[in-house]
Design a protein around this motif. Structure first.
Motif, PDB file in Angstrom:
ATOM      1  N   TYR A  17       0.830  -1.198   0.000  1.00  0.00           N
ATOM      2  CA  TYR A  17       0.000   0.000   0.000  1.00  0.00           C
ATOM      3  C   TYR A  17       0.867   1.251   0.000  1.00  0.00           C
ATOM      4  N   ALA A  18       0.203   2.393  -0.261  1.00  0.00           N
ATOM      5  CA  ALA A  18       0.810   3.712  -0.097  1.00  0.00           C
ATOM      6  C   ALA A  18      -0.073   4.504   0.858  1.00  0.00           C
ATOM      7  N   PHE A  19       0.532   5.130   1.849  1.00  0.00           N
ATOM      8  CA  PHE A  19      -0.169   5.908   2.875  1.00  0.00           C
ATOM      9  C   PHE A  19       0.358   7.332   2.804  1.00  0.00           C
ATOM     10  N   SER A  20      -0.566   8.303   2.629  1.00  0.00           N
ATOM     11  CA  SER A  20      -0.131   9.667   2.360  1.00  0.00           C
ATOM     12  C   SER A  20      -1.005  10.671   3.102  1.00  0.00           C
ATOM     13  N   ALA A  21      -0.405  11.811   3.493  1.00  0.00           N
ATOM     14  CA  ALA A  21      -1.161  12.890   4.128  1.00  0.00           C
ATOM     15  C   ALA A  21      -0.385  14.186   4.013  1.00  0.00           C
ATOM     16  N   ASP A  22      -1.123  15.298   4.005  1.00  0.00           N
ATOM     17  CA  ASP A  22      -0.526  16.631   4.071  1.00  0.00           C
ATOM     18  C   ASP A  22      -0.608  17.109   5.512  1.00  0.00           C
ATOM     19  N   LEU A  23       0.514  17.584   6.053  1.00  0.00           N
ATOM     20  CA  LEU A  23       0.591  17.927   7.469  1.00  0.00           C
ATOM     21  C   LEU A  23       1.160  19.320   7.676  1.00  0.00           C
ATOM     22  N   ASN A  24       0.565  20.046   8.612  1.00  0.00           N
ATOM     23  CA  ASN A  24       1.073  21.345   9.039  1.00  0.00           C
ATOM     24  C   ASN A  24       1.057  21.349  10.565  1.00  0.00           C
ATOM     25  N   LEU A  25       2.232  21.572  11.179  1.00  0.00           N
ATOM     26  CA  LEU A  25       2.365  21.479  12.634  1.00  0.00           C
ATOM     27  C   LEU A  25       2.998  22.752  13.159  1.00  0.00           C
ATOM     28  N   PRO A  26       2.184  23.653  13.725  1.00  0.00           N
ATOM     29  CA  PRO A  26       2.680  24.983  14.101  1.00  0.00           C
ATOM     30  C   PRO A  26       3.774  24.996  15.152  1.00  0.00           C
ATOM     31  N   GLY A  27       3.852  23.979  16.004  1.00  0.00           N
ATOM     32  CA  GLY A  27       4.845  24.008  17.078  1.00  0.00           C
ATOM     33  C   GLY A  27       5.530  22.679  17.268  1.00  0.00           C
ATOM     34  N   ASP A  28       6.303  22.574  18.347  1.00  0.00           N
ATOM     35  CA  ASP A  28       6.981  21.332  18.691  1.00  0.00           C
ATOM     36  C   ASP A  28       5.912  20.344  19.153  1.00  0.00           C
ATOM     37  N   GLN A  29       5.773  19.263  18.435  1.00  0.00           N
ATOM     38  CA  GLN A  29       4.590  18.425  18.614  1.00  0.00           C
ATOM     39  C   GLN A  29       4.877  17.087  19.278  1.00  0.00           C
ATOM     40  N   GLY A  30       3.859  16.586  19.984  1.00  0.00           N
ATOM     41  CA  GLY A  30       3.842  15.196  20.395  1.00  0.00           C
ATOM     42  C   GLY A  30       2.927  14.453  19.452  1.00  0.00           C
ATOM     43  N   PHE A  31       3.237  14.522  18.158  1.00  0.00           N
ATOM     44  CA  PHE A  31       2.366  14.014  17.089  1.00  0.00           C
ATOM     45  C   PHE A  31       3.090  12.920  16.328  1.00  0.00           C
ATOM     46  N   ILE A  61       6.481  12.819  25.622  1.00  0.00           N
ATOM     47  CA  ILE A  61       5.457  12.922  24.590  1.00  0.00           C
ATOM     48  C   ILE A  61       5.884  12.256  23.288  1.00  0.00           C
ATOM     49  N   PHE A  62       7.178  12.066  23.079  1.00  0.00           N
ATOM     50  CA  PHE A  62       7.635  11.421  21.858  1.00  0.00           C
ATOM     51  C   PHE A  62       7.651   9.904  21.997  1.00  0.00           C
ATOM     52  N   GLY A  63       7.108   9.393  23.101  1.00  0.00           N
ATOM     53  CA  GLY A  63       7.011   7.949  23.268  1.00  0.00           C
ATOM     54  C   GLY A  63       5.613   7.436  23.018  1.00  0.00           C
ATOM     55  N   ILE A  64       4.756   8.237  22.346  1.00  0.00           N
ATOM     56  CA  ILE A  64       3.364   7.850  22.161  1.00  0.00           C
ATOM     57  C   ILE A  64       3.237   6.614  21.288  1.00  0.00           C
ATOM     58  N   GLY A  65       2.128   5.895  21.505  1.00  0.00           N
ATOM     59  CA  GLY A  65       1.733   4.851  20.590  1.00  0.00           C
ATOM     60  C   GLY A  65       2.164   3.452  20.971  1.00  0.00           C
ATOM     61  N   PRO A  66       1.546   2.464  20.313  1.00  0.00           N
ATOM     62  CA  PRO A  66       1.896   1.064  20.524  1.00  0.00           C
ATOM     63  C   PRO A  66       3.051   0.652  19.628  1.00  0.00           C
ATOM     64  N   SER A 119      -0.684  -4.044   8.672  1.00  0.00           N
ATOM     65  CA  SER A 119      -0.256  -2.693   9.044  1.00  0.00           C
ATOM     66  C   SER A 119      -1.464  -1.838   9.400  1.00  0.00           C
ATOM     67  N   THR A 120      -1.578  -1.469  10.687  1.00  0.00           N
ATOM     68  CA  THR A 120      -2.562  -0.480  11.089  1.00  0.00           C
ATOM     69  C   THR A 120      -1.934   0.901  10.933  1.00  0.00           C
ATOM     70  N   LEU A 121      -2.632   1.794  10.253  1.00  0.00           N
ATOM     71  CA  LEU A 121      -2.163   3.161  10.031  1.00  0.00           C
ATOM     72  C   LEU A 121      -2.831   4.063  11.052  1.00  0.00           C
ATOM     73  N   ALA A 122      -2.142   5.107  11.477  1.00  0.00           N
ATOM     74  CA  ALA A 122      -2.715   5.934  12.537  1.00  0.00           C
ATOM     75  C   ALA A 122      -2.100   7.318  12.568  1.00  0.00           C
ATOM     76  N   PHE A 123      -2.849   8.235  13.180  1.00  0.00           N
ATOM     77  CA  PHE A 123      -2.326   9.535  13.605  1.00  0.00           C
ATOM     78  C   PHE A 123      -2.586   9.633  15.100  1.00  0.00           C
ATOM     79  N   GLY A 124      -1.594  10.064  15.851  1.00  0.00           N
ATOM     80  CA  GLY A 124      -1.762  10.203  17.285  1.00  0.00           C
ATOM     81  C   GLY A 124      -1.174  11.509  17.776  1.00  0.00           C
ATOM     82  N   MET A 125      -1.815  12.097  18.793  1.00  0.00           N
ATOM     83  CA  MET A 125      -1.354  13.368  19.338  1.00  0.00           C
ATOM     84  C   MET A 125      -1.337  13.309  20.852  1.00  0.00           C
ATOM     85  N   ARG A 126      -0.188  13.661  21.437  1.00  0.00           N
ATOM     86  CA  ARG A 126      -0.082  13.743  22.885  1.00  0.00           C
ATOM     87  C   ARG A 126      -0.498  15.136  23.365  1.00  0.00           C
TER      88      ARG A 126
END
Length: 362
Positions: free
Chosen positions: A66-80, A105-110, A228-235
């Motif tokens: 597969y191909a997984f794609s997204a456009d992202l804009n992150l205004p600050g230092d993120q836990g994303f 915050i950079f340790g998020i996710g499984p 493959s589970t795809l995800a977006f996560g935010m702390r």
């Protein structure tokens, strides 16, 4: 599973749990009612405003290429994080929680691999099993190998595209159509009881930069091999997401077309302005992605000298072009001198006219 979600048909302020285009494809929500992800207008289009303690992940794991794609804009230092090859098990750790690895915050996710855009760089995080950790203290034997690489764009200023190509033996990461990093998967092992996980894992992941230079080899990796589970996560903090697509592999482009040009009239020294531009990228399976131009996609953009310049837009191996006109910039001192000259001329003319009036009166 082939689709593109651009949020344009959603109503502004629609909360993430009610977004119709995510229905049946993604599981999405917020951990607390204090912060709600919702649809917003931003830079001329509707996007998903991703709030603190949010997550969205595919309802089913993808077992084929597969191909997984997204456009992202992150205004600050993120836990994303933008995840792939996750196991999709919230019993291990939700996508917004600190995993106890010591990275906060950079340790998020499984399990899996996740990408953290941060200004002009990307952090590639690979989960791995670390039996030195004490699961009684919540560590669950999870650690993260972090590989940081510089990007040619700024995710804090503009939307930029990240595309992951996964063929089941490795993955390639593209930023705005240009190869950014690649990785190879190897040595499958069964799941670890301590992690409450039932999937098999690729236990060796080797990461390379765009030039093919090895940056890290991660052993005891926790990269799901079954699917493959795809995800977006935010702390914490916030992010903006647009044009989420999952398409068939390979990610083959049949056509690129500049539907709407960016600003084309500049003064010397001006920076590129992509506001209102639209590059349509048509894949062989018919999916069309609409992308706003950023300077990292361009070759030949130069406002150092006046004149007409041809600018080339590149997206992977295809390209198109447009012209810009650069005008000489009159500096403030020049304006001052011009204004002073005009005043002297007007003053001189007025003095002559006054002298003539006096002469006539005499």
């Amino acid at each position: 599973m082939v689709y593109l979600i651009d949020f344009e048909n959603e109503e502004t302020d629609t909360p993430i749990g009610d977004i119709g285009s995510l229905s049946d494809l993604w599981i999405a929500g917020n951990a607390t009612g204090d912060y709600i992800s919702k649809i917003e207008e931003r830079k001329g289009s509707k996007v998903l405003h991703f709030a603190p303690f949010s997550r969205m992940y595919t309802a089913e794991g993808i077992s084929n290429k597969y191909a997984f794609s997204a456009d992202l804009n992150l205004p600050g230092d993120q836990g994303f994080g933008m995840f792939f090859r996750s196991s999709g098990e919230e019993s291990v750790n939700p996508y917004f929680e600190d995993d106890g690895s010591g990275l906060g915050i950079f340790g998020i996710g499984p399990a899996g691999i996740y990408i953290i855009p941060n200004g002009k760089q990307l952090k590639i995080m690979v989960k791995y099993y670390d039996e030195r950790k004490n699961s009684d203290k919540g560590g669950k034997y999870i650690s993260n190998k972090q590989i940081t690489l510089k990007a040619d764009c700024d995710f804090g200023e503009n939307f930029n595209n990240i595309t992951v190509l996964d063929d089941g033996t490795g993955a390639k990461i593209y930023v705005n159509g240009a190869l950014f990093a690649s990785m190879k998967f190897g040595e499958i092992v069964e799941g670890y009881e301590e992690l409450l996980s039932f999937c098999s894992y690729f236990s060796v992941v080797t990461v390379y930069d765009a030039d093919g230079k090895e940056k890290a080899t991660v052993k005891n990796a926790l990269v799901c091999a079954d699917d493959s589970t795809l995800a977006f996560g935010m702390r914490i903090n916030e992010a903006y997401i647009d044009n989420v697509s999952v398409t068939e592999y390979p990610y083959t482009i049949s056509k690129t077309e500049l539907k709407a040009e960016p600003k084309t009239n500049y003064y010397t020294g001006d920076r590129f302005d992509g506001t209102g531009s639209e590059l349509d990228i048509t894949l062989e399976n018919g999916v069309v992605r609409k992308v706003q131009l950023t300077e990292s996609m361009l070759e030949g953009f130069d406002t150092g000298s006046a004149g007409t310049h041809s600018v080339t837009v590149k997206w992977q191996k295809l390209e198109t072009s447009f012209d810009i006109t650069v005008n000489s910039k009159i500096r403030p001192l020049h304006w001052f001198l011009i204004g002073l000259g005009l005043l002297l001329i007007v003053g001189g003319v007025t003095a002559v006219m006054m002298a003539r009036k006096k002469k006539v009166a005499a």
